[in-house]
Design a protein around this motif. Structure first.
Motif, PDB file in Angstrom:
ATOM      1  N   ASP A  23     -55.574  25.962  17.426  1.00 53.11           N
ATOM      2  CA  ASP A  23     -54.302  25.761  18.115  1.00 53.11           C
ATOM      3  C   ASP A  23     -53.156  25.809  17.113  1.00 53.11           C
ATOM      4  OD1 ASP A  23     -52.425  24.361  20.224  1.00 53.11           O
ATOM      5  OD2 ASP A  23     -52.333  23.128  18.414  1.00 53.11           O
ATOM      6  N   CYS A  24     -52.083  26.486  17.479  1.00 53.65           N
ATOM      7  CA  CYS A  24     -50.895  26.521  16.622  1.00 53.65           C
ATOM      8  C   CYS A  24     -50.009  25.328  16.956  1.00 53.65           C
ATOM      9  CB  CYS A  24     -50.090  27.792  16.868  1.00 53.65           C
ATOM     10  SG  CYS A  24     -51.005  29.295  16.548  1.00 53.65           S
ATOM     11  N   SER A  33     -46.864  23.237  17.621  1.00 56.17           N
ATOM     12  CA  SER A  33     -45.477  23.501  18.070  1.00 56.17           C
ATOM     13  C   SER A  33     -45.130  24.977  17.890  1.00 56.17           C
ATOM     14  CB  SER A  33     -44.482  22.664  17.265  1.00 56.17           C
ATOM     15  OG  SER A  33     -44.927  21.353  17.120  1.00 56.17           O
ATOM     16  N   ASP A  78     -50.906  30.477  22.048  1.00 55.62           N
ATOM     17  CA  ASP A  78     -51.058  29.732  20.791  1.00 55.62           C
ATOM     18  C   ASP A  78     -52.433  29.089  20.625  1.00 55.62           C
ATOM     19  OD1 ASP A  78     -50.771  27.695  22.623  1.00 55.62           O
ATOM     20  OD2 ASP A  78     -49.633  26.427  21.255  1.00 55.62           O
TER      21      ASP A  78
HETATM   22 MG   LIG Z   1     -50.073  24.448  20.447  1.00 57.93          MG
END
Ligand SMILES: [Mg+2]
Length: 310
Positions: A12-13, A15, A108
């Motif tokens: 997960d990226c 923000s 994301d």
């Molecule tokens: Mg995220």
């Protein structure tokens, strides 16, 4: 013969939109920043907030007016969706240097199956995660977090419930750990469970994720039928499988985004929106519920950023 246990990662990226903007605007490095629709209008909605803004209490989906009230020095940037899609693809390409099994889950979030390729790059899954984390940070400025497990649902759970709170951004969750970790959490923390289902489960006497996991499936089906009618069997099984960390679905490379069949959601807008960019921004802020039959598995996605079905 027991087949070799898989190593699946949900990456997960952090923000995401805000991180892309911060990477491209070094002058805002130490300032609280959000990406929001229409900064001119205080009624716009926050789509992403950087950690500094979050520390001031700003949340995704806050109205801009609320966000300013919490953090008057907030930097507000209009969303540039095409840019975020480009960076997302760049990040995907980096993942593909480590495994050819990369599945897009959202703009994301990606699933990686590194079972076969891990030992080409590292000795342990955590070591590989750290390597990819450093690579992506250096290439894009985006900080990524890893949930690591033997299947997709556990990897997703590991990321959402633990990796995001872990200083390293990396967390490995095994089935053996469930009684001491996930099962102790309130049902509101369970993947796919929103406020409405939390209420229902609580009324049914199932306040924790563990209480759902430990209810025999036939009994859970019965309990849910009483509340939701005959057609709730599939849903009951889905929740039961999530609570028990059961998921044999493969990581499918090249999964495409598909428009859901129907979207049930209404929202009153402060004015008419004329351009496609404006409409996109409105859509991005809306929660999307959709369900799709996927072989024997039912996968319901609840996303607030893009339309997606896998
Ligand atoms: Mg995220």
């Amino acid at each position: 013969m027991k087949s070799r246990q898989r190593v699946v990662m949900l990456v997960d990226c952090q923000s995401f939109y805000a991180s892309v903007e911060k990477a491209e605007h070094p002058e805002y490095k130490d300032r609280p920043l959000v990406v929001a629709g229409d900064p001119e209008r205080r009624s716009g909605v926050v789509l992403a907030a950087c950690p500094l803004a979050k520390a001031k209490g700003v949340k995704t989906e806050d109205r801009l007016g609320e966000a300013y009230a919490k953090c008057p020095e907030l930097v507000v940037i209009r969303p540039r969706m095409q840019r975020y899609i480009d960076v997302s693809m760049l990040i995907t390409d980096i993942y593909k240097q480590y495994t050819d099994l990369v599945e897009t889950f959202s703009i994301d979030e990606q699933f990686l199956d590194v079972t076969g390729s891990m030992h080409l790059h590292a000795n342990t899954p955590e070591e590989l995660a750290h390597l990819i984390q450093t690579h992506v940070k250096a290439a894009t400025g985006v900080y990524i977090r890893f949930g690591i497990a033997e299947n997709k649902i556990l990897a997703k759970t590991a990321c959402d419930n633990y990796a995001k709170k872990n200083p390293s951004g990396i967390y490995t969750l095994t089935k053996e750990m469930l009684p001491e970790t996930l099962w102790k959490l309130p049902v509101s923390e369970m993947y796919m469970v929103g406020r409405r289902m939390t209420r229902h489960f609580t009324v049914m006497g199932l306040p924790t994720i563990g209480s759902i996991a430990k209810t025999p499936l036939a009994k859970l089906k019965q309990m849910m039928r009483r509340k939701f009618g005959k057609n709730s069997d599939i849903q009951a099984e889905l929740y039961w499988r999530i609570a028990n960390g059961i998921d044999d679905s493969p990581v499918r490379p090249g999964t495409h985004q598909v428009a859901p069949k129907s979207v049930g959601h209404m929202m009153t807008l402060p004015r008419d929106y004329g351009t496609i960019e404006e409409i996109k921004v409105v859509l991005l802020g809306i929660y999307i519920k959709t369900c799709v039959h996927k072989g024997s598995n039912l996968l319901i996605l609840w996303r607030n950023n893009i339309f997606q079905v896998v």
